[in-house]
Write an enzyme that holds these catalytic residues in place. Structure first.
Site, PDB file in Angstrom:
ATOM      1  N   SER A  52      22.182  33.334   1.248  1.00 30.65           N
ATOM      2  CA  SER A  52      21.563  32.868  -0.104  1.00 30.65           C
ATOM      3  C   SER A  52      21.448  34.218  -1.039  1.00 30.65           C
ATOM      4  O   SER A  52      21.072  35.323  -0.374  1.00 30.65           O
ATOM      5  CB  SER A  52      20.113  32.261   0.071  1.00 30.65           C
ATOM      6  OG  SER A  52      19.546  32.131  -1.102  1.00 30.65           O
TER       7      SER A  52
ATOM      8  N   TYR B 155      11.441  31.926   4.099  1.00 35.33           N
ATOM      9  CA  TYR B 155      12.677  31.408   4.021  1.00 35.33           C
ATOM     10  C   TYR B 155      13.907  32.522   3.963  1.00 35.33           C
ATOM     11  O   TYR B 155      14.810  32.599   4.505  1.00 35.33           O
ATOM     12  CB  TYR B 155      12.776  30.326   2.959  1.00 35.33           C
ATOM     13  CG  TYR B 155      14.225  29.906   2.663  1.00 35.33           C
ATOM     14  CD1 TYR B 155      14.931  29.293   3.332  1.00 35.33           C
ATOM     15  CD2 TYR B 155      14.764  30.347   1.555  1.00 35.33           C
ATOM     16  CE1 TYR B 155      16.357  28.745   3.199  1.00 35.33           C
ATOM     17  CE2 TYR B 155      16.338  30.090   1.270  1.00 35.33           C
ATOM     18  CZ  TYR B 155      17.097  29.249   2.266  1.00 35.33           C
ATOM     19  OH  TYR B 155      18.440  28.995   1.949  1.00 35.33           O
TER      20      TYR B 155
ATOM     21  N   LYS C 159      17.103  34.310   6.440  1.00 36.39           N
ATOM     22  CA  LYS C 159      18.391  34.331   5.950  1.00 36.39           C
ATOM     23  C   LYS C 159      18.777  35.704   6.311  1.00 36.39           C
ATOM     24  O   LYS C 159      19.688  36.049   6.661  1.00 36.39           O
ATOM     25  CB  LYS C 159      18.742  33.926   4.246  1.00 36.39           C
ATOM     26  CG  LYS C 159      18.304  32.558   4.249  1.00 36.39           C
ATOM     27  CD  LYS C 159      19.543  31.479   4.900  1.00 36.39           C
ATOM     28  CE  LYS C 159      19.594  30.230   5.014  1.00 36.39           C
ATOM     29  NZ  LYS C 159      20.405  29.337   5.609  1.00 36.39           N
TER      30      LYS C 159
HETATM   31  P1  NAD Z   1      20.472  20.153   3.021  1.00 30.40           P
HETATM   32  O1  NAD Z   1      18.937  20.023   3.457  1.00 30.40           O
HETATM   33  O2  NAD Z   1      20.823  19.284   2.137  1.00 30.40           O
HETATM   34  O3  NAD Z   1      21.387  20.168   4.157  1.00 30.40           O
HETATM   35  C1  NAD Z   1      21.085  20.784   5.473  1.00 30.40           C
HETATM   36  C2  NAD Z   1      21.374  20.000   6.472  1.00 30.40           C
HETATM   37  O4  NAD Z   1      21.143  20.431   7.783  1.00 30.40           O
HETATM   38  C3  NAD Z   1      20.536  18.546   6.338  1.00 30.40           C
HETATM   39  O5  NAD Z   1      21.537  17.512   6.526  1.00 30.40           O
HETATM   40  C4  NAD Z   1      19.760  18.625   7.670  1.00 30.40           C
HETATM   41  O6  NAD Z   1      19.333  17.407   8.208  1.00 30.40           O
HETATM   42  C5  NAD Z   1      20.601  19.521   8.664  1.00 30.40           C
HETATM   43  N1  NAD Z   1      19.748  20.241   9.539  1.00 30.40           N
HETATM   44  C6  NAD Z   1      18.480  20.836   9.104  1.00 30.40           C
HETATM   45  N2  NAD Z   1      18.013  21.594  10.329  1.00 30.40           N
HETATM   46  C7  NAD Z   1      18.911  21.270  11.410  1.00 30.40           C
HETATM   47  C8  NAD Z   1      18.961  21.370  12.948  1.00 30.40           C
HETATM   48  N3  NAD Z   1      18.110  22.179  13.394  1.00 30.40           N
HETATM   49  N4  NAD Z   1      19.893  20.981  13.429  1.00 30.40           N
HETATM   50  C9  NAD Z   1      20.798  19.781  12.809  1.00 30.40           C
HETATM   51  N5  NAD Z   1      20.851  19.736  11.449  1.00 30.40           N
HETATM   52  C10 NAD Z   1      19.806  20.475  11.048  1.00 30.40           C
HETATM   53  O7  NAD Z   1      20.562  21.700   2.332  1.00 30.40           O
HETATM   54  P2  NAD Z   1      21.706  22.291   1.370  1.00 30.40           P
HETATM   55  O8  NAD Z   1      21.230  22.445   0.005  1.00 30.40           O
HETATM   56  O9  NAD Z   1      22.946  21.627   1.732  1.00 30.40           O
HETATM   57  O10 NAD Z   1      21.956  23.720   2.139  1.00 30.40           O
HETATM   58  C11 NAD Z   1      22.558  24.122   3.391  1.00 30.40           C
HETATM   59  C12 NAD Z   1      22.624  25.390   3.469  1.00 30.40           C
HETATM   60  O11 NAD Z   1      22.718  26.303   2.396  1.00 30.40           O
HETATM   61  C13 NAD Z   1      21.218  25.653   4.128  1.00 30.40           C
HETATM   62  O12 NAD Z   1      21.353  26.637   5.254  1.00 30.40           O
HETATM   63  C14 NAD Z   1      20.591  26.463   3.023  1.00 30.40           C
HETATM   64  O13 NAD Z   1      19.481  27.317   3.272  1.00 30.40           O
HETATM   65  C15 NAD Z   1      21.548  27.177   2.207  1.00 30.40           C
HETATM   66  N6  NAD Z   1      21.643  27.460   0.971  1.00 30.40           N
HETATM   67  C16 NAD Z   1      21.177  26.355   0.165  1.00 30.40           C
HETATM   68  C17 NAD Z   1      20.819  26.714  -1.361  1.00 30.40           C
HETATM   69  C18 NAD Z   1      20.537  25.672  -2.270  1.00 30.40           C
HETATM   70  O14 NAD Z   1      19.816  25.815  -3.240  1.00 30.40           O
HETATM   71  N7  NAD Z   1      20.505  24.154  -1.875  1.00 30.40           N
HETATM   72  C19 NAD Z   1      21.112  28.090  -1.839  1.00 30.40           C
HETATM   73  C20 NAD Z   1      21.571  28.961  -0.848  1.00 30.40           C
HETATM   74  C21 NAD Z   1      21.770  28.663   0.363  1.00 30.40           C
HETATM   75  C1  WQD Z   2      15.641  27.888 -11.175  1.00 29.26           C
HETATM   76  C2  WQD Z   2      14.809  27.995 -12.193  1.00 29.26           C
HETATM   77  C3  WQD Z   2      12.263  28.139 -11.970  1.00 29.26           C
HETATM   78  C4  WQD Z   2      11.433  24.251 -11.091  1.00 29.26           C
HETATM   79  C5  WQD Z   2      15.680  28.510  -5.229  1.00 29.26           C
HETATM   80  C6  WQD Z   2      15.379  29.358  -3.904  1.00 29.26           C
HETATM   81  C7  WQD Z   2      16.939  30.291  -3.721  1.00 29.26           C
HETATM   82  C8  WQD Z   2      17.904  29.225  -3.438  1.00 29.26           C
HETATM   83  C9  WQD Z   2      17.977  28.236  -4.819  1.00 29.26           C
HETATM   84  C10 WQD Z   2      18.278  28.577  -1.194  1.00 29.26           C
HETATM   85  C11 WQD Z   2      13.677  29.141 -12.169  1.00 29.26           C
HETATM   86  C12 WQD Z   2      12.663  27.120 -12.936  1.00 29.26           C
HETATM   87  C13 WQD Z   2      12.147  25.362 -11.516  1.00 29.26           C
HETATM   88  C14 WQD Z   2      10.597  23.318 -12.026  1.00 29.26           C
HETATM   89  C15 WQD Z   2      11.067  25.428 -13.753  1.00 29.26           C
HETATM   90  N1  WQD Z   2      17.866  28.164  -2.381  1.00 29.26           N
HETATM   91  N2  WQD Z   2      11.947  25.929 -12.840  1.00 29.26           N
HETATM   92  N3  WQD Z   2      10.590  24.290 -13.318  1.00 29.26           N
HETATM   93  O1  WQD Z   2      14.074  29.744  -7.706  1.00 29.26           O
HETATM   94  O2  WQD Z   2      16.178  30.540  -8.359  1.00 29.26           O
HETATM   95  O3  WQD Z   2      16.084  29.696  -5.951  1.00 29.26           O
HETATM   96  O4  WQD Z   2      16.644  27.643  -4.964  1.00 29.26           O
HETATM   97  O5  WQD Z   2      18.576  29.333  -0.718  1.00 29.26           O
HETATM   98  O6  WQD Z   2      16.517  30.730  -2.424  1.00 29.26           O
HETATM   99  O7  WQD Z   2      14.217  30.311  -4.276  1.00 29.26           O
HETATM  100  O8  WQD Z   2      15.781  27.710  -8.139  1.00 29.26           O
HETATM  101  O9  WQD Z   2      15.841  25.542  -9.123  1.00 29.26           O
HETATM  102  O10 WQD Z   2      13.766  26.342  -8.034  1.00 29.26           O
HETATM  103  O11 WQD Z   2      14.622  27.616 -10.017  1.00 29.26           O
HETATM  104  O12 WQD Z   2      10.733  25.969 -14.743  1.00 29.26           O
HETATM  105  O13 WQD Z   2      10.281  22.519 -11.907  1.00 29.26           O
HETATM  106  O14 WQD Z   2      13.966  26.972 -12.773  1.00 29.26           O
HETATM  107  O15 WQD Z   2      11.104  29.068 -12.498  1.00 29.26           O
HETATM  108  O16 WQD Z   2      13.373  29.875 -13.181  1.00 29.26           O
HETATM  109  P1  WQD Z   2      15.315  29.479  -7.817  1.00 29.26           P
HETATM  110  P2  WQD Z   2      15.019  26.856  -8.867  1.00 29.26           P
END
Ligand code: NAD
Ligand code: WQD
Length: 340
Positions: free
Chosen positions: A124, A149, A153
């Site tokens: 991330s 979190y 990562k």
């Molecule tokens: P998500 O929660 O929709 O998907 C994660 C999946 O993993 C879910 O289906 C959950 O049931 C499963 N899971 C969780 N723990 C598990 C375990 N111990 N064993 C087996 N399955 C498990 O999340 P997502 O948004 O699809 O994110 C996927 C990956 O990408 C995550 O590692 C997340 O940290 C990373 N990521 C997400 C974002 C974002 O904003 N969505 C941003 C950057 C990184």
């Molecule tokens: C985006 C913008 C908020 C909600 C997070 C995690 C990051 C990654 C992605 C997994 C910001 C603003 C948000 C609301 C708002 N996840 N906001 N009102 O914070 O960039 O990233 O998700 O890896 O690790 O930190 O994303 O969608 O929460 O916020 O004003 O109700 O929207 O302040 O500027 P963020 P976000």
């Protein structure tokens, strides 16, 4: 070619399965359904005409991992499984380290015993913390993350870096996602947060569909063009394509490969509200409130390394992100629960 997709029933994993299948690969899914629904499987079938092999289980369960590697010749693993809520990680750090760090280490160990040499890890942009300079390149320093979190990562990235140095035959790819939004163009699969959404786009979508009254905009006094936070929102289908591209370009080549997956464009909270209101034809009422602790003013990617080396570029616009997200939200107002 069989690819193990941990967390493949989740938001990014399910879209990636579809694009892998379109590219002729065979996803094998492991997911404990802690943050997803089994309905995803039938939706994937509906979209592709095939149902991936699905193991319901935990990535921290050695036996199920060994069983999967014994039953299938896995060419590579894409490791999405984990917990992802920043706020929750502050309240439950041990759960986050156990799931995200221990889960990844156990997976790497079982892969080693099974002779599987390719791992792509969902990292991330959070690993960059609060960088001083935009855009963020892959050599921007990492590690100054402010919550469990983000640290989980970062820790996994460092463990995998050490592992690859010790075993140079391994191919390890760290994919640093920026802000994934949107849904499959059909509106059949999408993001289904449980409870109150933490992230901006799903919150806006729930306001537009009438599930929530109004959006709280977390601060309009940042040093940005309109004062609200700026992020690099990337369509989840572009992100899914990025995985396919990474798998093809570097996923089977020994080495440590690191890529930012974003668009290279920043958009503000108010720009997102406006784009969504236009796409949905619905009002998105909001009030401005205090900044959210831990938030940074702006964050966007330099994507030139991924563009060049993976032959991949995000192409879907903010309009498409909003339209596709709205199609998913309006067809499934309660997410996958709409079907239960
Ligand atoms: P998500 O929660 O929709 O998907 C994660 C999946 O993993 C879910 O289906 C959950 O049931 C499963 N899971 C969780 N723990 C598990 C375990 N111990 N064993 C087996 N399955 C498990 O999340 P997502 O948004 O699809 O994110 C996927 C990956 O990408 C995550 O590692 C997340 O940290 C990373 N990521 C997400 C974002 C974002 O904003 N969505 C941003 C950057 C990184
Ligand atoms: C985006 C913008 C908020 C909600 C997070 C995690 C990051 C990654 C992605 C997994 C910001 C603003 C948000 C609301 C708002 N996840 N906001 N009102 O914070 O960039 O990233 O998700 O890896 O690790 O930190 O994303 O969608 O929460 O916020 O004003 O109700 O929207 O302040 O500027 P963020 P976000």
């Amino acid at each position: 070619m069989k690819i193990l997709i941990t967390g493949g029933m989740g938001y990014i994993g399910s879209h990636t399965c579809i694009q892998l299948m379109a590219a002729g690969m065979t996803p094998i899914i492991l997911d404990n359904l802690s943050n997803s629904s089994e309905i995803v499987l039938s939706r994937i079938h509906h979209l592709t005409g095939a149902t991936p092999v699905f193991y319901q289980g935990d990535v921290r369960d050695r036996h199920i991992l060994e069983k999967i590697f014994a039953e299938h010749e896995i060419a590579a693993v894409i490791h999405f499984a984990g917990l992802k809520s920043v706020g929750e990680s502050v309240a439950k750090p041990l759960e986050y380290y156990d799931n995200n760090v221990h889960g990844s280490l156990l997976l790497a160990e079982v892969m080693k015993n099974a002779g599987v040499k390719s791992l792509l890890f969902s990292s991330s942009a959070t690993v960059y913390g609060s960088p001083l300079k935009m855009p963020i390149t892959e050599s921007t320093p990492t590690g100054a993350t402010t919550n469990p979190y983000g640290r989980s990562k970062y820790i996994v990235e460092e463990c995998l870096r050490d592992l690859q140095a010790a075993q140079p035959e391994l191919s390890i790819t760290l994919l640093r996602y920026f802000n994934p939004v949107g849904a499959h163009i059909s509106g059949t699969i999408g993001e289904d947060p449980q409870g109150i959404p933490n992230n901006l786009m799903p919150f806006i979508a729930q306001v537009a569909v009438g599930r929530r009254e109004k959006l709280s905009v977390f601060g309009n006094d940042y040093n940005t063009p309109d004062g609200t936070g700026v992020r690099d929102y990337i369509h989840v289908m572009d992100l899914a394509d990025g995985h396919v591209a990474a798998l093809k370009a570097v996923g089977l080549k020994p080495g440590l490969h690191i890529y930012n997956l974003g668009t290279g464009q920043g958009s503000s909270v108010l720009e997102m509200v406006d784009a969504f209101a236009k796409a949905s034809g619905k009002e998105v009422p909001y009030t401005v409130c205090a900044r959210r602790p831990g938030d940074i003013a702006e964050c966007w990617a330099d994507t030139s390394k991924a563009n060049r080396e993976l032959n991949w570029k995000a192409s879907r616009t903010l309009k498409e992100m909003s339209e596709d997200s709205w199609r998913w939200q309006s067809q499934n107002p309660k997410g996958y629960g709409s079907q239960e």
